[in-house]
Design a protein around this motif. Structure first.
Motif, PDB file in Angstrom:
ATOM      1  N   GLY A 154     -10.472   9.093   2.848  1.00 37.25           N
ATOM      2  CA  GLY A 154      -8.968   9.453   2.888  1.00 37.25           C
ATOM      3  C   GLY A 154      -8.842  10.782   2.806  1.00 37.25           C
ATOM      4  O   GLY A 154      -8.209  11.626   3.356  1.00 37.25           O
ATOM      5  N   GLY A 155      -9.718  11.532   1.794  1.00 34.71           N
ATOM      6  CA  GLY A 155      -9.903  12.925   1.483  1.00 34.71           C
ATOM      7  C   GLY A 155     -10.171  13.755   2.986  1.00 34.71           C
ATOM      8  O   GLY A 155      -9.480  14.670   3.163  1.00 34.71           O
ATOM      9  N   GLY A 156     -10.982  13.083   3.665  1.00 32.74           N
ATOM     10  CA  GLY A 156     -11.058  14.125   4.764  1.00 32.74           C
ATOM     11  C   GLY A 156     -10.133  13.684   6.025  1.00 32.74           C
ATOM     12  O   GLY A 156      -9.737  14.934   6.406  1.00 32.74           O
ATOM     13  N   MET A 157      -9.903  12.651   5.997  1.00 31.58           N
ATOM     14  CA  MET A 157      -8.666  12.246   7.072  1.00 31.58           C
ATOM     15  C   MET A 157      -7.300  13.082   6.832  1.00 31.58           C
ATOM     16  O   MET A 157      -6.718  13.841   7.548  1.00 31.58           O
ATOM     17  CB  MET A 157      -8.201  10.710   6.868  1.00 31.58           C
ATOM     18  CG  MET A 157      -9.353   9.829   7.560  1.00 31.58           C
ATOM     19  SD  MET A 157      -9.032   8.196   7.354  1.00 31.58           S
ATOM     20  CE  MET A 157      -7.663   7.738   7.876  1.00 31.58           C
ATOM     21  N   ASP A 158      -7.201  13.242   5.352  1.00 30.65           N
ATOM     22  CA  ASP A 158      -5.944  13.858   4.874  1.00 30.65           C
ATOM     23  C   ASP A 158      -6.131  15.379   5.442  1.00 30.65           C
ATOM     24  O   ASP A 158      -5.074  16.193   5.922  1.00 30.65           O
ATOM     25  CB  ASP A 158      -5.669  13.627   3.563  1.00 30.65           C
ATOM     26  CG  ASP A 158      -4.352  14.424   3.031  1.00 30.65           C
ATOM     27  OD1 ASP A 158      -3.248  14.136   3.723  1.00 30.65           O
ATOM     28  OD2 ASP A 158      -4.135  14.737   1.919  1.00 30.65           O
ATOM     29  N   VAL A 159      -7.104  16.055   5.132  1.00 32.22           N
ATOM     30  CA  VAL A 159      -7.189  17.743   5.208  1.00 32.22           C
ATOM     31  C   VAL A 159      -7.467  17.999   6.572  1.00 32.22           C
ATOM     32  O   VAL A 159      -6.955  18.968   7.109  1.00 32.22           O
ATOM     33  CB  VAL A 159      -8.306  18.145   4.193  1.00 32.22           C
ATOM     34  CG1 VAL A 159      -9.630  17.821   4.753  1.00 32.22           C
ATOM     35  CG2 VAL A 159      -8.168  19.777   3.945  1.00 32.22           C
ATOM     36  N   LEU A 160      -8.168  17.061   7.313  1.00 30.58           N
ATOM     37  CA  LEU A 160      -8.552  17.225   8.667  1.00 30.58           C
ATOM     38  C   LEU A 160      -7.244  17.075   9.647  1.00 30.58           C
ATOM     39  O   LEU A 160      -7.299  17.817  10.667  1.00 30.58           O
ATOM     40  CB  LEU A 160      -9.869  16.542   9.158  1.00 30.58           C
ATOM     41  CG  LEU A 160     -11.072  16.745   8.790  1.00 30.58           C
ATOM     42  CD1 LEU A 160     -11.995  15.767   8.929  1.00 30.58           C
ATOM     43  CD2 LEU A 160     -11.595  18.139   9.066  1.00 30.58           C
ATOM     44  N   GLN A 161      -6.438  16.377   9.129  1.00 31.27           N
ATOM     45  CA  GLN A 161      -5.138  16.128   9.806  1.00 31.27           C
ATOM     46  C   GLN A 161      -4.491  17.614  10.035  1.00 31.27           C
ATOM     47  O   GLN A 161      -3.953  17.852  10.957  1.00 31.27           O
ATOM     48  CB  GLN A 161      -4.072  15.348   8.878  1.00 31.27           C
ATOM     49  CG  GLN A 161      -2.702  15.165   9.551  1.00 31.27           C
ATOM     50  CD  GLN A 161      -1.745  14.744   8.407  1.00 31.27           C
ATOM     51  OE1 GLN A 161      -1.881  15.168   7.504  1.00 31.27           O
ATOM     52  NE2 GLN A 161      -0.958  13.870   9.305  1.00 31.27           N
ATOM     53  N   VAL A 162      -4.135  18.347   8.976  1.00 29.98           N
ATOM     54  CA  VAL A 162      -3.488  19.705   9.017  1.00 29.98           C
ATOM     55  C   VAL A 162      -4.623  20.634   9.710  1.00 29.98           C
ATOM     56  O   VAL A 162      -4.019  21.707  10.186  1.00 29.98           O
ATOM     57  CB  VAL A 162      -3.221  20.073   7.572  1.00 29.98           C
ATOM     58  CG1 VAL A 162      -2.033  19.166   6.998  1.00 29.98           C
ATOM     59  CG2 VAL A 162      -4.204  20.246   6.465  1.00 29.98           C
TER      60      VAL A 162
END
Length: 558
Positions: free
Chosen positions: A152-160
């Motif tokens: 989730g940490g990767g998904m969250d930051v890669l989103q932006v």
């Protein structure tokens, strides 16, 4: 004559470049500018819109997962026989791992590529959901939450970061608003879904429900997220910096999460890891001037607007997560509502956060200015968080709903708009993704600090109230003797509705639960005032830039 003509001809493109540069710096507010933005959007390929859908879905999944466990945890602990300490770890493990993982993904994606990093994060998150859904002990649940946090940490930051790569600054406010709606919607549905699943179906569905959404996300990534290829150079990775940051951030985050609840601030269990964390992060800050691709590049912080935006983003994360965590508990403890009722009662806050996350982005896109909108958001949040301090058990529900709704307007505005000056202030377009990722990192770290502050305030104020109650009574009734331990107060809130005590004593107990919330709202109001003050240093910068990052979408063949 030939030399003069040649010089004149050479000066023409220079003059054109100078004119273009001056036009870039000068914001345009006319109708033609809006037409240009719409026209630019209309020319986008189909893969662009499907990529926006992918990024929104990723944000919704992570937001859904980060809020849902708060409501369902008492039911989960009872079902699998978890202790208070295990429940604490199940609650904080996701946030801890997300906080540490995000900068690692930001740095890795610059070297290994955004798409590869996204695949890794999605795979880890999916495995974590499966582990969580089939868990039969709290330890396995914690393992599942750790894996979910790593993904989730990767998904969250890669989103932006990916959003900043595939859009220009000129059009980005509009798409930021769209993405923010998905994020805010996840926060809202997470609370409601957790209450419904925990009470009416099974808490395990909090894991199962993510799987079909992750399947769709994998398909969208594979077929539509066609980013420009990037030559991977592992030697450029800041390996030592990543190790220093991971150790330092973990050592600092752990005592912040348990100080005041599991251990007091003065014990070695809190102080030792805290000091180790500070030491490692200090070495990390000193070292970051040296690598080719540093985790946190110093050049990013060389202007006031960037620094002020990131600091205010951290404060916004602190406030948002703390309010979202304690607002449902407030309705359960003060108004004696059930889990589902409290989730419904917080909808005025959550719904306007969703709405104004989108509205603020659209508004900035039309105005081509962001500073006034951002300051309005901070003013609203500060004012109406302050008014929540006045809410008592006798306060009309309509009044309570109004206060939280206007506070939610401020939260929604700041959520979207803070990212705009952060990205507008970078000097090189390829730094935009780094800046976007850093804002998310600081936002989540602020959230971790906020949850620690909330826990300490609640426990200390509740303990004071219960100590004074015990001084006035010879013995506490058996049904509330557990409250002599302030750490059990949050877990006891659902039992308040079923207590059978004399009315005077019941009122005292309910006041003991109300007092910590009042102090919490006061402290959050003061911190919001600091955020408002910092936001004053954010300057109005031009949004008229049309460059995209080196990992933007590939253009389709004509």
């Amino acid at each position: 004559m030939d030399i003069a003509n040649s010089a004149s001809i050479e000066m023409i493109p220079r003059a054109q470049d100078a004119l273009s540069s001056s036009l870039e710096k000068k914001p345009s507010h006319g109708l033609q500018e809006s037409v240009d933005v719409v026209s630019s959007s209309a020319e986008k390929p189909w893969s662009f819109y499907m990529s926006i859908l992918l990024l929104g879905l990723v944000g919704l999944i992570v937001a859904l997962d980060s809020t849902s466990l708060i409501v369902a945890l008492p039911v989960i602990a009872k079902d699998v026989g978890g202790t208070s300490l295990e429940s604490l770890w199940a609650s904080i493990s996701f946030m801890l791992v997300v906080t540490v993982a995000q900068p690692i993904y930001s740095s890795a994606s610059d070297v290994l590529g955004r798409k590869n990093s996204l695949y890794v994060s999605m795979l880890l998150f999916t495995i974590g959901c499966l582990v969580f859904a089939v868990a039969k002990s709290m330890r396995v649940i914690i393992l599942g939450r750790v894996l979910q946090g790593l993904g989730g940490g990767g998904m969250d930051v890669l989103q932006v970061i990916i959003l900043s790569d595939i859009t220009t600054l000129r059009e980005r406010p509009l798409y930021m608003g769209v993405i923010a709606v998905f994020n805010a919607l996840g926060n809202v549905t997470g609370l409601v879904a957790a209450g419904v699943f925990a009470e009416l179906v099974s808490w395990r569905w909090l894991g199962w429900v993510n799987l079909p959404m992750m399947g769709v996300a994998f398909l969208l990534t594979f077929f539509f997220l066609d980013l420009k290829p990037l030559e991977m150079e592992l030697r450029r990775m800041d390996w030592l910096g990543l190790i220093l940051f991971a150790i330092g951030a973990t050592s600092l985050a752990l005592p912040l999460s348990w100080a005041g609840s599991s251990f007091s601030w003065s014990t070695w269990q809190t102080l030792l890891p805290l000091l180790i964390g500070v030491a490692f992060l200090s070495v990390f800050a000193w070292y970051e001037r040296r690598p080719l691709e540093p985790v946190f590049p110093y050049r990013i912080f060389k202007n006031t607007t960037m620094t002020a935006a990131i600091l205010s983003g951290a404060i916004h994360g602190l406030l948002t997560y703390t309010v979202q965590t304690y607002l449902p508990l407030f309705f359960q403890a003060v108004f004696l509502q059930t889990t589902i009722q409290s989730a419904i009662s917080t909808l005025p806050f959550s719904a306007v956060v969703v709405g104004f996350s989108a509205i603020s982005g659209i508004l900035v896109n039309l105005m081509r200015r962001y500073r006034l909108v951002l300051l309005t958001g901070w003013l609203l949040m500060t004012t109406f968080l302050g008014l929540l301090c006045l809410v008592k058990r006798s306060t009309a529900k309509a009044e309570t709903y109004t206060f939280q709704a206007f506070a939610g307007i401020g939260v929604g505005i700041i959520l979207t708009v803070t990212a705009i000056p952060t990205q507008a202030s970078v000097r090189h377009v390829d730094d935009t993704g780094i800046a976007a990722g850093m804002l998310v990192n600081f936002h989540l770290f602020g959230a971790l600090i906020g949850l620690s502050i909330g826990s300490n305030i609640f426990n200390s104020v509740f303990k004071q109230k219960m100590d004074s109650l015990m001084d006035s009574l010879t013995t506490l009734p058996t049904s509330i003797q557990i409250l002599q331990n302030a750490n059990e107060a949050i877990g006891f809130i659902p039992s308040l509705r079923t207590l059978e005590l004399p009315e005077p004593l019941m009122n005292i107990v309910l006041d003991a639960f109300w007092a910590p919330f009042q102090v919490l709202w006061i402290v959050m109001t003061c911190i919001s005032g600091i955020g408002l003050f910092i936001a004053l240093f954010i300057k109005e910068l031009s949004l008229e830039k049309d460059e995209v990052g080196r990992q933007g979408l590939q253009q389709p063949l004509p």
